[in-house]
Write an enzyme that holds these catalytic residues in place. Structure first.
Site, short mmCIF file in Angstrom:
data_model
loop_
_atom_site.label_atom_id
_atom_site.label_comp_id
_atom_site.label_asym_id
_atom_site.label_seq_id
_atom_site.Cartn_x
_atom_site.Cartn_y
_atom_site.Cartn_z
CE LYS A 10 -12.84 9.52 -0.99
NZ LYS A 10 -13.18 8.36 -1.81
CB SER B 73 -16.47 10.97 -4.67
OG SER B 73 -17.44 9.97 -4.89
CG HIS C 58 10.73 0.44 8.59
ND1 HIS C 58 11.34 -0.48 7.77
CD2 HIS C 58 11.72 0.92 9.39
CE1 HIS C 58 12.63 -0.58 8.09
NE2 HIS C 58 12.89 0.27 9.06
CD GLU D 281 -5.64 9.19 -6.02
OE1 GLU D 281 -6.40 8.82 -6.94
OE2 GLU D 281 -6.05 9.45 -4.87
#
Ligand code: ARG
Length: 459
Positions: free
Chosen positions: A284, A278, A157, A291
């Site tokens: 970043k 970024s 979970h 992704e």
């Protein structure tokens, strides 16, 4: 009069935009090499059975071999007016060897021709995908070998549950991809019958030798039913389905990696080569590749559903709908193979951060089950032991202490069976080492898994 090879009975040509719409050369040119291989086998059989003369067969085969060589070096250009790859190759052959080229299509239809090409393409694609899967599993094994002692939280979970190791976690993926290898083998088996010689749908009156062409092209045998042969696309669907599972497994791995590289987890650092920055936020470092692969899973499922849907209402036997089997196949194969290549590179070069992993095991009461197991081992019924452990966790949360930090008096206040050996029993290293049941995360078991996985790869 139509300019088509099949245009004998046609008085009008189609509009050029329509021609482009129904033609397939812009994508089925990928079948050029397998198409020529199929034609060579067919020509050889026609010569051997005397359907054409030995001399005619030789001229045709020599012409086709020349075309194949040019395809390999990339010097062939196709003509969109020639509709598809089969017409294009026949026209090129005609340009090169003259009217004898017209004999190649004796006892053959484009229907059995295209389906033969598709069998050969799917077989080769599944074999190539197996190579990429093997490379990814090897990269996972390498990371596992260096992280056999890297203790980290295991999750259910997405909550910290019990300790595992980074090796154990990565090998879970290794076994998924090992099952994908088996599925690819099944796809290869599903391409083992040869459709060539089934004709348009009902065979041919010519005395062809279907067993000879089957053997020439590396198939086990010919299809026993000519109608099934020309209209079967199951093997394509099987590859699209197997590919969907591969991409789903990759997507889950990517999702884990995305979590691991976040500052919240910080379990893994990606090599610069596999992350991006970024344009606005200088701090970043994004797991863009992971992704992207997660996102590409959608199109791989889409490819599967495209063909599944195309097939559902098609009456026997060949219908033009089947031309729609190609773009989804090519897209799925390319997407999955590229995903495998790049994710293998990402896995190979990523760097585990064992200190962050072990630190994460300190919070979350990962050893609560072991408190219960301690009591159960002393004869306390597990249900009662579970309740005691739960109360100790609640106490710890209230006191902002880990179980390891609670004084012995607290343990004993909840149950008299606790002794000072409780601390050794719930030390995270002990907890991990004691999870040595078959398939568990204890290092010796993980070592067994590595051996087992290597065996399935044949190394
Ligand atoms: N380009 C066609 C396809 O991919 C080849 C078969 C054409 N056969 C026919 N009867 N029109 O399906």
């Amino acid at each position: 009069m139509s300019n088509k090879l099949w245009g004998g009975a046609f008085t009008q040509s189609a509009d050029s935009s329509l021609e482009e719409f129904w033609g397939s050369i812009r994508f089925d040119k990928r079948l050029a090499d397998v198409d020529v291989q199929g034609s060579i086998a067919h020509a050889r059989m026609l010569g051997k059975t005397g359907i054409i003369t030995g001399d005619e067969a030789e001229q045709i085969i020599a012409g086709l071999e020349g075309i194949l060589a040019d395809i390999t070096v990339g010097t062939i250009t196709f003509n969109p007016q020639d509709e598809d790859i089969h017409m294009n190759i026949e026209r090129i052959l005609h340009d090169r060897i003259g009217i004898v080229a017209g004999k190649l299509h004796t006892a053959r239809s484009r229907n059995d021709q295209v389906v033969t090409d598709m069998h050969l393409f799917v077989r080769a694609a599944a074999q190539k995908t197996k190579t990429h899967l093997t490379a990814l599993i090897t990269a996972l094994i390498c990371q596992a070998e260096t992280n056999i002692d890297s203790i980290m939280p295991g999750y259910t979970h997405l909550q910290r549950a019990q300790p595992v190791t980074f090796a154990h976690h990565l090998l879970a993926y290794g076994w998924m991809f090992a099952r994908d290898l088996i599925r690819m083998d099944q796809v290869i088996k599903s391409t083992s019958l040869c459709p060539l010689g089934a004709g348009a749908l009902a065979g041919t009156p010519f005395p062809i030798d279907r067993f000879m062409t089957a053997q020439e092209l590396g198939f086990d045998a010919p299809y026993p039913n000519s109608m099934d042969a020309v209209s079967n696309r199951d093997y394509v669907l099987e590859l699209l389905m197997a590919n969907s599972l591969v991409e789903m497994h990759l997507s889950r791995l990517c999702e884990d990696v995305i979590l691991w590289v976040s500052s919240e987890f910080g379990f893994v650092r990606l090599s610069d080569a596999y992350s991006t920055g970024s344009s606005m936020m200088p701090q970043k470092k994004n797991a863009d590749l992971a992704e992207l692969v997660r996102g590409k899973t959608g199109r791989v499922y889409g490819d599967f559903f495209t063909l599944l849907t195309v097939m559902k209402g098609v009456p026997m036997t060949y219908n033009k709908d089947f031309q729609e089997d190609k773009e989804c196949l090519f897209d799925s194969v390319d997407t999955v193979q590229n995903s495998l290549i790049h994710i293998a590179g990402m896995v190979e070069t990523m760097e585990a951060r064992p200190n962050r992993m072990i630190a994460a095991t300190k919070e979350g009461y990962l050893n609560a089950t072991d408190v219960a197991d301690y009591l159960a081992a002393k004869g306390v019924p597990f249900r009662e032991a579970h309740e005691v452990a739960a109360k100790l966790v609640a106490y710890g949360i209230g006191a902002q202490q880990t179980l390891n930090d609670l004084p012995i008096e607290v343990f004993q206040a909840y149950h008299p069976a606790f002794g000072p050996d409780i601390y050794a029993a719930i030390d995270i290293c002990t907890v991990l080492a004691r999870r040595a049941s078959y398939s568990g995360p204890a290092p010796a078991q993980v070592q067994n898994q590595i051996e087992g996985l290597k065996k399935t790869l044949g190394v």
